[in-house]
Structure formats: structure tokens, C-alpha cells
Design a protein around this motif. Sequence first.
Motif, PDB file in Angstrom:
ATOM      1  N   GLU A 155      75.672 113.472  -3.374  1.00  0.00           N
ATOM      2  CA  GLU A 155      74.589 113.380  -2.416  1.00  0.00           C
ATOM      3  C   GLU A 155      75.143 113.298  -0.994  1.00  0.00           C
ATOM      4  O   GLU A 155      76.024 112.497  -0.702  1.00  0.00           O
ATOM      5  N   THR A 199      76.493 120.527   3.201  1.00  0.00           N
ATOM      6  CA  THR A 199      75.470 120.773   2.181  1.00  0.00           C
ATOM      7  C   THR A 199      75.559 122.201   1.654  1.00  0.00           C
ATOM      8  O   THR A 199      75.579 123.162   2.438  1.00  0.00           O
ATOM      9  N   ILE A 211      69.332 112.216   2.018  1.00  0.00           N
ATOM     10  CA  ILE A 211      68.012 112.267   1.399  1.00  0.00           C
ATOM     11  C   ILE A 211      66.959 112.161   2.498  1.00  0.00           C
ATOM     12  O   ILE A 211      67.040 111.285   3.359  1.00  0.00           O
ATOM     13  N   THR A 212      65.991 113.078   2.474  1.00  0.00           N
ATOM     14  CA  THR A 212      64.897 113.068   3.444  1.00  0.00           C
ATOM     15  C   THR A 212      63.577 112.965   2.700  1.00  0.00           C
ATOM     16  O   THR A 212      63.326 113.732   1.757  1.00  0.00           O
ATOM     17  N   ARG A 213      62.727 112.028   3.110  1.00  0.00           N
ATOM     18  CA  ARG A 213      61.394 111.870   2.533  1.00  0.00           C
ATOM     19  C   ARG A 213      60.362 112.253   3.591  1.00  0.00           C
ATOM     20  O   ARG A 213      60.344 111.678   4.682  1.00  0.00           O
ATOM     21  N   THR A 227      66.918 116.231  -1.318  1.00  0.00           N
ATOM     22  CA  THR A 227      68.250 115.663  -1.497  1.00  0.00           C
ATOM     23  C   THR A 227      69.289 116.753  -1.274  1.00  0.00           C
ATOM     24  O   THR A 227      69.299 117.767  -1.979  1.00  0.00           O
ATOM     25  N   GLU A 228      70.171 116.526  -0.291  1.00  0.00           N
ATOM     26  CA  GLU A 228      71.231 117.480  -0.002  1.00  0.00           C
ATOM     27  C   GLU A 228      72.468 117.139  -0.831  1.00  0.00           C
ATOM     28  O   GLU A 228      72.842 115.970  -0.951  1.00  0.00           O
ATOM     29  N   VAL A 258      60.643 115.006  -1.397  1.00  0.00           N
ATOM     30  CA  VAL A 258      61.936 114.343  -1.283  1.00  0.00           C
ATOM     31  C   VAL A 258      63.007 115.428  -1.353  1.00  0.00           C
ATOM     32  O   VAL A 258      63.121 116.138  -2.363  1.00  0.00           O
TER      33      VAL A 258
END
Length: 683
Positions: free
Chosen positions: A626, A658, A629-631, A618-619, A616
Motif C-alpha cells: 500500500e 504507484t 488510501i483515499t476516501r 488504495t494505491e 475508497v
Amino acid sequence: MSTWGKAVVLAFALVATLVAPAHASNQITVSAAEVTLAPGKNSASVDVSWHTDGNQAVQIWIRETGKAAKLWRQDVNGSAPWPYLYAGTTTTFELRGGPNFATVLGTTSSRAKSPGQLSASRTHLALAPGTTGEIDLSWATTVSDAQVWVSHNESPQKLYTQGPSGTGHITWISRGTTVFTLWSGTAQEHLLDTLVVTADSGATAAFDRPAVKAGDTAIVRWQGGEARLVNDDGTETVLSGGSAAISTQGADRKVVKIYEGAQVVTHASLTILKDDRGWVGFNYLPEHEKRYQEYLEDTTWPQVRDQVAHDFDVMASAGGTVARIVLWPEKSTNAAAQARNLADLGAIAKQRGIRLVVAFANSWLTNPNWQSDRTKWAEFALTSADWMNTYITALEPGGSVLYYDLQNETSGVRGNQPNIQSAYVAMVYDRTAAPRGKRGVSVMHASTDGADLAEALAGKQMDFVDVHGYGNLDLLDGAVRGLRQKFPAATVIVGEFGKSAPDAQKERDQADHARQTLQTTSSLGVPVTLAWELYDDPRTPPHPNSIAFGYLTKDRAKPAFGVLCSRWSLVADCGTLREATSPQPATLEVTANIPVQQGILTPNAILRGNGTAHLVITELDTAGREVAITRTEPVDIGATGLNYLRHKQSDVRLHAETTSVRIVVRAESSTLLQVDALSAAVR
């Protein structure tokens, strides 16, 4: 004297005898201080004898030129032959005793010399166009049937003269490379020595530093000819005034060519570093049964391609920016197909922000193939250059290569061919298609081979000179400094280092060696540092010279991998064990926070445990809010370990706002999650 007085004197004499130190005579000797090799032999033997008074155990240590001292024998008195005297090197024998054998009780040395030697009054001439120069040539041998042959600019060899010794005044040296070879026997039975004479315009060009960080100022200075800067798009800009400030933005290499008419007579090159870490990475062979060039064959490449792509993902996540590939002529069963697939490999690497160093290891120099199959030395050099050019011409259009190593681990004395490797590099230098700015060479024993190589390459600009460090790190320090003196215009790098690690204790030693090597290269400001190699040798049986030299084995990270990625990747404590447990199946997590810049983030986790795992990402912006979010995709994990990037992709294109990222390794339905390496890099 009274009886009592005599007794006192005797008593004092007895006490003096008991406490007087033993005057031990500790000696070590050799049968000859200088030994001449027999024709056709690459080593000679000397007898070593040692003697101690007092029956103390001693050790005999060996010091060879350019190598660390090593223990040879342990005994009281004795003698033994040492059969490893190599031409041009001195071996010192140390007699050590005392506590922990720390005291040197005596030394002796023996030096080996070739049975024949060529010399010249000078080996580099500056000549005007169309003119010739003069040298005085000398040769001396221990044989009666010696011959001197000569070749100019790769032309077939011609007999110059013969006889056991002599001199000659030569008036016909012209621009290019003239190679003199000294042989025993009228049928060229044994090569005794090689002498390379170069002649050029005398023009010079050099940057004030061989490597700088992007954004720094670089100054190039030149004399003679017309200077032109090669722009990033391949066009050229004329420079004037004898010096110029060069922008370090754009490409990772800057080249200034010096022209005489339409001909390039010399050049200067500059390495542009991305940051303070410089260029770093691994020597690369895939973790595959086909270990060397076999994986580039058309029948194998389709099976290996995806694995190779994943391997470059792993290297990139660890902060790697360079991969070194070594090629051998005997493995070039279909050079054209291999070159095509190597170009595909280069494109895969470049896509991940990794450049290639392509090293040519012409092992035929170490055996008589070139004499038996190609009776002319010049023909062998031409054939070798054509072999290299097959790969170079396939690779160059893709722009994936940082530079080409024209001969891996060049040695002044190797096999039965004294000084042949340095002469070989000088011969193929202008015959290869390697562009100016991308010509390099590597050495194993810099203290012995560096001077020989520099002499042979006089007048030929080397852009990279690579020293390989596997032994004493004090020698590595001296090797880098020495090569910088011998090749002041070249970028001196450390292209191979490592320590075999076949068990747990050796793995700790490997980590210590990696840590100390990086400290040494960092203190010296070495701009390119490459470890040998990414994976342990997976073949059965493994190759004895490469087993356990890797930093990853199967899906487990050795401690040394943690040392490397902690230094190279954005995760400063990459190798620190991160662990989460639960008595019942649950969601377990381990986390790392890293600062980032714009680009594509590549995170990786090497882990074991149970359940399924995914990453996971999170930028976060400058305020810690935040951004996204990339999973990544889930993958099953187990007790045998898992290298995430060998199974699933994890690339994330970061948003403009970011500035930092939180990476979470999340295991679902798990009671154990162990991450022994968590790495990330941005390209």
C-alpha cells in the motif's frame, strides 16, 4: 395401341403433369429507367410494378445508393409509386421470395438526374503566381430560360451566359476558388447545379500516415515552396530536402506549412494518438431542458456550468478523450456570448483531459433563407464564415479544440439544393479562422457524398474527414475505406454512431450495435470514434430524432455504456454487474483492480441500493504494498440509482511509486449495493 397401353400412357402423362415444376414468371419493372427532376424539386417519382405466377407472397426491397437495403412492400402482385428518387442516385428494387424471402427473384432500377448540369474539362489547376488558366465549361438543362452565374474568391455573382445548353472556353481562371452556378429562370428561381473550380500553386505536402502513436516516427514529404514545421510553442522551423522525420512527442497535432513567399499555399497535418485506443468519446449535449446552444446563453450557462463539469468527469472516467459539440446558426441568438461560454466549457473539458471537436451545422443550406435573405451566394458564404469565426476566435487561445468540422454531414444532394453543400465547404474553407491542421468535414452517406466533396475540395487540404454510422456496419466499413482513398492525406474518423434504445430489448440491441461498431472501427484502425450521445433526451416531450440515443439515462447506465467504458476505461469489465447484499444493515463493498500510470485518477460508479456510499482508492506499488488510501465523500444512494461523479468529486493524484489501484465502492448501513458500471481513467 391396346386399351391397356393407352391407359399406361395416360397414367404416365398425369404423373408428369403433377410433378412438373411450375414455371412461374416473376417480374418487377419500373415505368422509367431514368427520371429527370423538375426544377425546384429535390426528388422525383417512378412507378414500380411486380407480378408472380403461382400466387406466392413476395417482398419488395429498396436499395438506395450508399444505404442499407430496406423492406418496402409485401404482396403477391401489385404496383406503387416510389417518390424518393434523388438526383445523381440510383434506386434498385428487389423482388424477393422463397423461404424467409431470401431468394432474389428479379431486380430493376431507376436513376434520377438533375434538370440541369454543369461540367468542366478540369476543376483543379496548378498556376504560377500572377498567371491565369483555361477550362472548357459546358451546361445542359431541360429548361429554356437557364442562366450560368460565376463568383471568384467570394466576390458577388456575375452573369456569365444564358440559354438551355452550351459550351464556353474560359481563359481567365486565376488562383483561388471560382464557383459557377446554374439556375432556371432569369430571376434565379431554382438552383440546378453548382461547379467549383480551384486553382493553386500545385505544391503538395503529406505525412506518410495521417495518424500515429506518440513515439512512432512520422515522415513528411513535400514538393514546391518552402516547408516549415509548426513547433508546439507556435514558432516555425524551416525544413529542407523534400522530406523530413518529425518528432511525435509533445502536442497532439503536428503541422507542416508550405510557403510561397509570405503566403501559405498548402499544408500537411498529423494526428498524435495517446495509445492504441486512439481518441474516443461522446457527442455532447447536457442532460438539461436547454438542449442545444441555449445552454451557452448568459442566462443559462451559470445554472448549467457545474452540471457540465460533472458530465466531463463522467466522460473522463469512462475513458473519453474527445467531446463533439454541434452549433447551428439559428440557435446563435447571441453568438459572442455563446462563444465566450463555449470557451469556458472548453477549458473545463481540457482540464479533464478532453479535447473538443466543434461542428458547424449550417442548416440554412437546406432551405431558401440564403436566397431570400441574401440574394448573392458569395455573400451567404461570407456571412456563414463570419458566424463560424465568432466561435473559432474565442476558442483558439484556450487550445481546447482538436479540430473544427466546417459543415456537419455535408451532402451532395440535400433539400432543394443539389451539390450546394460541397460547394459551400469549398467557399468557406479559406474564409474561416480555423487553423491549418484543424480543418475537417463530416458526411452521412460517404459512398454518394464523398466523391462530390473530394471534387469540390480539390487542392484544399482536409485534416479530418468524419463519417457518421447509424445503419448497416458493412456500409461503415466501406465508407471508411472509400473516404481514405478520396482523402489520402486526411485522418478519417467515425464521429457519430449509435442506435436508439427506448425499451429493454432495444437497449440490448444498442449494446450489440456499439460492440459491433467498435469492432469495425478497431479492425479498420480508426483513430477517433465518438458515440451519439452521452445522455438520453430529457425534454418533455423529447425530440423525436434524439430520444433514447444516449448511453446514460438519469442515473442509470444502459448496457451499451458498459460496452463503451469496458473498451475505453481502465476497468476492463466496466459494465459487469457487481452486487453485494446483507439481511441486516451492514458495510457492503464491490471492488475492481486496475493497472495505472502517473497522473490524476478519476473513478466513477453508477449504482443503486440503500445507505450511504463512498469510494475508497488504495494505491499499490510493484510489490503490492500500500502506498496511499483515499476516501471520497459519502453520498446517499437509493433504488432510483446514483451517478457518483454527478454528486461528488473522486479525483486522486497518484503517487510516483504507484503502479496499480484497488477501487472499492463501499456502502454503509446497507442491505443492497448494486453497481452496474464501475469505470476509471488516468489523465
